[in-house]
Scaffold this active site. Structure first.
Site, mmCIF file in Angstrom:
data_model
loop_
_atom_site.group_PDB
_atom_site.id
_atom_site.type_symbol
_atom_site.label_atom_id
_atom_site.label_comp_id
_atom_site.label_asym_id
_atom_site.label_seq_id
_atom_site.Cartn_x
_atom_site.Cartn_y
_atom_site.Cartn_z
ATOM 1 N N ARG A 48 36.627 34.397 46.111
ATOM 2 C CA ARG A 48 35.565 35.158 45.444
ATOM 3 C C ARG A 48 36.146 35.917 44.261
ATOM 4 O O ARG A 48 37.013 36.775 44.441
ATOM 5 C CB ARG A 48 34.951 36.144 46.438
ATOM 6 N N SER A 117 24.253 35.716 51.637
ATOM 7 C CA SER A 117 24.376 37.149 51.931
ATOM 8 C C SER A 117 23.001 37.701 52.258
ATOM 9 O O SER A 117 22.029 37.394 51.553
ATOM 10 C CB SER A 117 24.863 37.923 50.700
ATOM 11 N N LYS A 146 32.066 46.213 47.474
ATOM 12 C CA LYS A 146 30.682 45.963 47.048
ATOM 13 C C LYS A 146 29.956 47.303 47.069
ATOM 14 O O LYS A 146 29.045 47.525 47.855
ATOM 15 C CB LYS A 146 30.024 44.950 47.989
HETATM 16 N N1 3NM Z 1 29.599 41.140 50.583
HETATM 17 P P1 3NM Z 1 35.486 44.566 52.442
HETATM 18 S S1 3NM Z 1 30.019 43.369 51.709
HETATM 19 C C1 3NM Z 1 31.720 40.613 49.427
HETATM 20 O O1 3NM Z 1 27.193 42.878 52.544
HETATM 21 C C2 3NM Z 1 30.880 41.471 50.275
HETATM 22 O O2 3NM Z 1 26.969 41.047 51.414
HETATM 23 C C3 3NM Z 1 29.016 42.077 51.341
HETATM 24 O O3 3NM Z 1 34.700 43.525 51.544
HETATM 25 C C4 3NM Z 1 27.628 42.000 51.804
HETATM 26 O O4 3NM Z 1 35.948 43.814 53.654
HETATM 27 C C5 3NM Z 1 31.271 42.673 50.835
HETATM 28 O O5 3NM Z 1 36.610 44.920 51.525
HETATM 29 C C6 3NM Z 1 32.598 43.301 50.686
HETATM 30 O O6 3NM Z 1 34.591 45.714 52.765
HETATM 31 C C7 3NM Z 1 33.491 43.011 51.837
#
Ligand code: 3NM
Length: 220
Positions: A48, A117, A146
């Site tokens: 990503r 998502s 995010k």
């Molecule tokens: N999508 P981390 S949360 C890429 O809720 C992504 O759709 C999300 O990263 C969603 O593990 C997210 O660093 C970030 O929190 C995930």
């Protein structure tokens, strides 16, 4: 269903730990990160990068395809359907503002995995109707990865468990400290970015989370 279709769907159903790799987030070589997470036991990886030019992304995606092919790790690309098709990734993950599922299928092929998502139950129902193979459910907690998306908390996870029959990964702000609580609440497949790729020892961080998932795995 064709055999190859069953193959991909079945492979997703076996996933416990899904690692999202954004090499630019940590300014490290993507191939090295990938090898470390595979060594730690990641079942699926997603490449990503939201802002990288396509030609640079393609070069990394080719490397990822080669490495994941050697270890039989599921390889999913975020958003860039044409590149997913070009490198023969196992699947594509698309956000709410990315392309629709039908168009994505036309580009990457019917047999491949498509993930969507979702941040609320309406989006989850729609993803199911539109033929997604899995959804992500989040962000459960605040995450700098995010930061514009408000956390949904465990309540949305409960709604998905009650209503949606698709496989799902929980995502957003998940770490080794809160993973057990999430697994207890029914988040049996976990997607993680920063708690793994920003850690000092990527292999060990992956292994710790994978062990938690295996220990609490309701499928085994
Ligand atoms: N999508 P981390 S949360 C890429 O809720 C992504 O759709 C999300 O990263 C969603 O593990 C997210 O660093 C970030 O929190 C995930």
């Amino acid at each position: 269903m064709k055999n190859s279709t069953i193959k991909y769907k079945k492979r997703f159903s076996d996933v416990l730990l899904y690692v999202i790799i954004s090499p630019t987030l940590v300014r490290k070589n993507g191939g090295n990160i990938l090898q470390e997470v595979i060594r730690g036991g990641a079942d699926a990886v997603q490449l990503r990068e939201k802002t990288m030019p396509d030609n640079e992304f393609l070069a990394i995606a080719k490397d990822f395809r080669e490495i994941t092919g050697q270890t039989n790790t599921l390889f999913i690309i975020n958003d860039r359907a044409k590149i997913a098709g070009k490198v023969n990734a196992d699947g594509l993950h698309i956000g709410q503002t990315d392309m629709n599922i039908n168009n994505a299928r036309k580009i990457i092929g019917n047999d491949k995995i498509i993930g969507r998502s979702t941040h609320n139950i309406f989006q989850a129902r729609l993803a199911e109707q539109e033929g997604a193979d899995y959804i992500s459910v989040g962000p459960l907690f605040y995450t700098a990865t995010k930061s514009h998306e408000p956390p949904v908390g465990l309540r949305y996870l409960q709604q998905v468990r009650q209503e949606i029959s698709l496989p799902f990964v929980v995502i957003g702000g998940i770490t080794a400290n809160n993973a057990a609580e999430i697994i207890q609440a029914g988040g049996n497949r976990i997607a993680i970015c920063s708690a793994i790729i920003c850690s000092e020892n990527i292999t060990q961080a992956t292994r710790t989370l994978k062990d938690l998932l295996v220990k609490n795995n309701p499928f085994s």
